[in-house]
Design an enzyme around this catalytic site. Structure first.
Site, PDB file in Angstrom:
ATOM      1  N   GLU A 134       0.481  -1.306  -0.090  1.00 25.98           N
ATOM      2  CA  GLU A 134      -0.070  -0.040  -0.060  1.00 25.98           C
ATOM      3  C   GLU A 134       0.746   1.244  -0.074  1.00 25.98           C
ATOM      4  O   GLU A 134       0.362   2.379  -0.402  1.00 25.98           O
ATOM      5  CB  GLU A 134      -1.144  -0.040   1.350  1.00 25.98           C
ATOM      6  N   SER A 424     -49.114 -36.779  -1.482  1.00 18.94           N
ATOM      7  CA  SER A 424     -49.296 -37.903  -0.401  1.00 18.94           C
ATOM      8  C   SER A 424     -48.618 -37.894   0.934  1.00 18.94           C
ATOM      9  O   SER A 424     -48.856 -38.629   1.697  1.00 18.94           O
ATOM     10  CB  SER A 424     -49.347 -39.300  -1.165  1.00 18.94           C
TER      11      SER A 424
END
Length: 712
Positions: A134, A424
């Site tokens: 950085e 079902s």
């Protein structure tokens, strides 16, 4: 001639003519006219020089004034800056850490903050990686890097962007100033959401860059370099909800930031450029490629030897087990909804939630589902599936809300949000009512042509899935073969209201309309509701309330704020009836429609379910240890092709439960076989009245009964 008194006369003596006369003084030399330079005769040049003198005269004064004002602003900001300890945790919201049943972390929500760290205590590899990536001149500038800014402007212009767009040339100090939003904290009273506030803080304009520069110099005046770097290490967002490098180290690698290896430090530093894109949980290979670039920078700047750099490249960082699994995304979302909002979604505190989640079972569910889709489903199918596994008391152990969880919280969870017709799979509750009324499992009923007059709809004649009739069958046989006509007859015999009440008490209370088609699963339920209802059958007939949260406490506190002690509720049917129903459902898996779900050497019970045109296919069942429900279908209700509940859903159930029970001892099901033949369960042959249970006026008019429910 001399005067009489002997004094010299005041008049000068005459000069003798013979005397050589004095030379005449040279005439005054005529002054040469000053040569006028050509430049003074050029009005353009004269004007330019005048402007320059004016600009210089004004400029240095304005410059001096700006310098003084800037210095005063820097001093003012420096005097108002708080202590470093007040800046390390800038979250306006807290985090939620979710623990599984073994107290291991499996998921995070909110912004995770691992705790305060400092530049002098973290791994030196991490500190060096951040500086190398950085701001390599971090320790040599006073908050600004003119060289870096000029380079960034040049790059931006060369790439066709504005001078302030793209690369910013910001130092770490300037980035900290931006993270602190120039000292303006977030306030809900501002009218902005937190996302809007952060967007505003990141906005790049000339005016804001000037303020950022002043604030950066103020920090350099007020704090040491390590203080500034410490703020940065604590506040930077690093993806996956991790705020700060300590949280990220724990999130991705399961270790503290002071223990990071060069490869791990490089991977975390690489996230600063684009946290969401490079997050290793999103794309591990992309994150590793970025880390390799950081390792190269560290080597070039002398932070790593050639051997150390080569080792970091040869053995890239690997994710922790929890981070790699990304387990329980759907489950975590569900649990977050179970607690109070102010302690979950909107918490301002750091919260820890212990849950019922079992990572082993979750893995079994995901692998079982994937196995079927890899081997039994055509490539490119958009069909979806959902799975829920729980204990008999309602403790949810695993949840799959869809085939693919993308790692983003809040995705559509088909296990709890999709209400679908049950087909079902509803029939066990019809027979539960009959058994609870005293009809034993071997009670007989005729499977034959049968019609009902439905008020408002006319005559309705249900059909079996096979379009054939079996004649006289027992209730056990009827359920095992998923015969429709016997189910409707039993429904009419015991009373519609009785069946609906039992189903609702078991947890299927999703607006059940009291019509004859309810017996065949016309009502809608979620998979979680169906699974909880079956859990009630397993536990002996008591309702359960599904739960995933065991206790909730604040991080660092021992005393919980919220405790869940169990999900078993009131009794719905008699224990004997539940045991008989379990036997009937066991037969459905042994000799009925659910044989594909049968487990080798382990008794199980369950029921298939398929709705009209195969839009939904279900299998729900249980062993003595766990209950599992499987749903399969399309989100847009497109019919499944050649799929019934006894097919792929039963196979998914089999694969999941086989894996779930690996290594577990075999336990017998709590079931009871029938002893003797009982009376027939034929519906009464009398006119229905408004006072008879099961014959009250239908709540809704059923207009499509003949199309629906030729299913099993």
């Amino acid at each position: 001639m001399s005067s009489s008194n002997g004094k010299r006369p005041l008049v000068a003596d005459k000069r003798a003519t013979s005397r050589k006369p004095k030379s005449k003084p040279a005439p005054a030399r005529a002054k040469k006219p000053r040569r006028v330079r050509a430049a003074s005769r050029n009005p353009v040049v004269w004007l330019f020089r005048a402007v320059v003198r004016l600009v210089w005269g004004v400029g240095w004064r304005v410059g001096a004034l700006v310098l003084i004002v800037t210095a005063l602003a820097v001093i003012y900001y420096a005097a108002t800056l708080p202590p470093v300890s007040a800046l390390v945790d800038g979250r306006s919201r807290g985090s939620v850490t979710l623990l599984d049943r073994d107290n291991k972390v499996f998921a995070w929500r909110g912004e995770q903050f691992g705790g305060q760290i400092s530049a002098d205590t973290v791994s030196p590899h991490l500190r060096n990686a951040v500086v190398a990536t950085e701001d390599k001149r971090f320790y040599g500038h006073f908050g600004l890097s003119p060289r870096g800014i000029a380079s960034a402007v040049r790059i931006n212009l060369a790439e066709g962007r504005g001078p302030l767009s793209g690369n910013g040339g910001s130092t770490i100090t300037q980035q900290v100033a931006k993270l602190l939003c120039l000292g303006v904290p977030y306030s809900p009273e501002s009218g902005m959401t937190e996302a809007e506030y952060e967007t505003e803080c990141r906005r790049t304009t000339l005016g804001r860059k000037v303020k950022e520069a002043v604030y950066a110099m103020a920090m350099e005046l007020r704090y040491s370099k390590d203080d500034i770097l410490s703020i940065y290490l604590n506040r930077a967002y690093l993806g996956a909800g991790a705020r700060g490098f300590e949280a990220a180290a724990q999130r991705y690698f399961g270790r503290s930031a002071n223990e990071l290896l060069p490869s791990e430090a490089a991977m975390l530093a690489g996230l600063l450029k684009a946290p969401s894109r490079y997050a290793p949980t999103a794309n591990l290979q992309l994150s590793r490629d970025r880390a390799a670039t950081i390792v190269k920078l560290m080597e070039e700047q002398g932070y790593l030897t050639a051997a150390e750099a080569e080792e970091a490249r040869r053995t890239p960082a690997t994710l922790s087990e929890a981070a790699e699994a990304r387990a329980g995304g759907y489950f975590a979302d569900w649990v977050m909804d179970m607690g109070p909002t102010f302690l979950t979604e909107e918490t301002t505190e750091d919260v820890v939630i212990q849950t019922t989640f079992d990572q082993r079972i979750q893995k079994a569910a995901e692998e079982g589902l994937q196995y079927i889709f890899d081997n039994k489903v055509r490539d490119g199918s958009e069909a979806q599936a959902a799975i829920v596994v729980m204990s008999a008391d309602g403790a949810v152990r695993a949840m799959v809300g869809g085939r693919k969880f993308k790692g983003v919280a809040g995705q559509f969870n088909r296990a709890i949000q999709a209400k679908r017709q049950t087909g079902s799979a509803f029939k066990p509750f019809v027979y539960a009512a009959a058994l609870d009324m005293g009809f034993p499992p071997n009670t007989t009923v005729r499977d034959e042509p049968y019609c009902l007059d439905v008020p408002g709809s006319g005559e309705w004649c249900p059909e079996n899935y096979t379009r054939t009739f079996a004649g006289t069958v027992t209730l056990t046989q009827a359920l095992a073969q998923s015969l429709n006509i016997p189910a409707v007859k039993v429904f009419e015999r015991v009373g519609r209201e009785a069946v609906v009440k039992i189903a609702a008490d078991f947890g299927l209370a999703s607006d059940i309309a009291v019509g004859p088609a309810v017996a065949l699963g016309s009502s809608e339920s979620t998979l979680l509701e169906m699974t909880r209802a079956y859990a009630g059958i397993l536990n002996g007939g008591s309702s359960v309330d599904p739960y995933g949260l065991i206790e909730l406490r604040l991080k660092g506190e021992e005393k919980p704020l919220l405790v869940q002690e169990g999900g078993i509720g009131e009794r719905v049917i008699q224990e004997g009836a539940a045991r008989q129903l379990t036997f009937m459902m066991h037969q459905a898996m042994e000799v009925g429609t659910g044989t594909r779900a049968r487990l080798e050497g382990r008794p199980a019970a369950g029921k298939t379910g398929t709705t009209s045109a195969s839009r939904d296919a279900w299998f729900v069942g249980f062993t003595a240890d766990y209950v599992a429900g499987v749903w399969m279908g399309y989100d847009d209700n497109t019919p499944l092709t050649g799929v019934t509940g006894g097919g792929l859903p039963a196979e998914i159930w089999h694969e999941v439960m086989t894996r779930v029970h690996e290594g577990l001892p075999v336990h017998e099901l709590p079931m009871e076989a029938p002893q003797a033949v009982a009376q027939q369960a034929e519906p009464r042959r009398q006119q229905p009245t408004r006072n008879q249970p099961g014959n009250q006026t239908e709540r809704v008019i059923i207009n499509i009964l003949n199309e629906l429910f030729g299913s099993r």
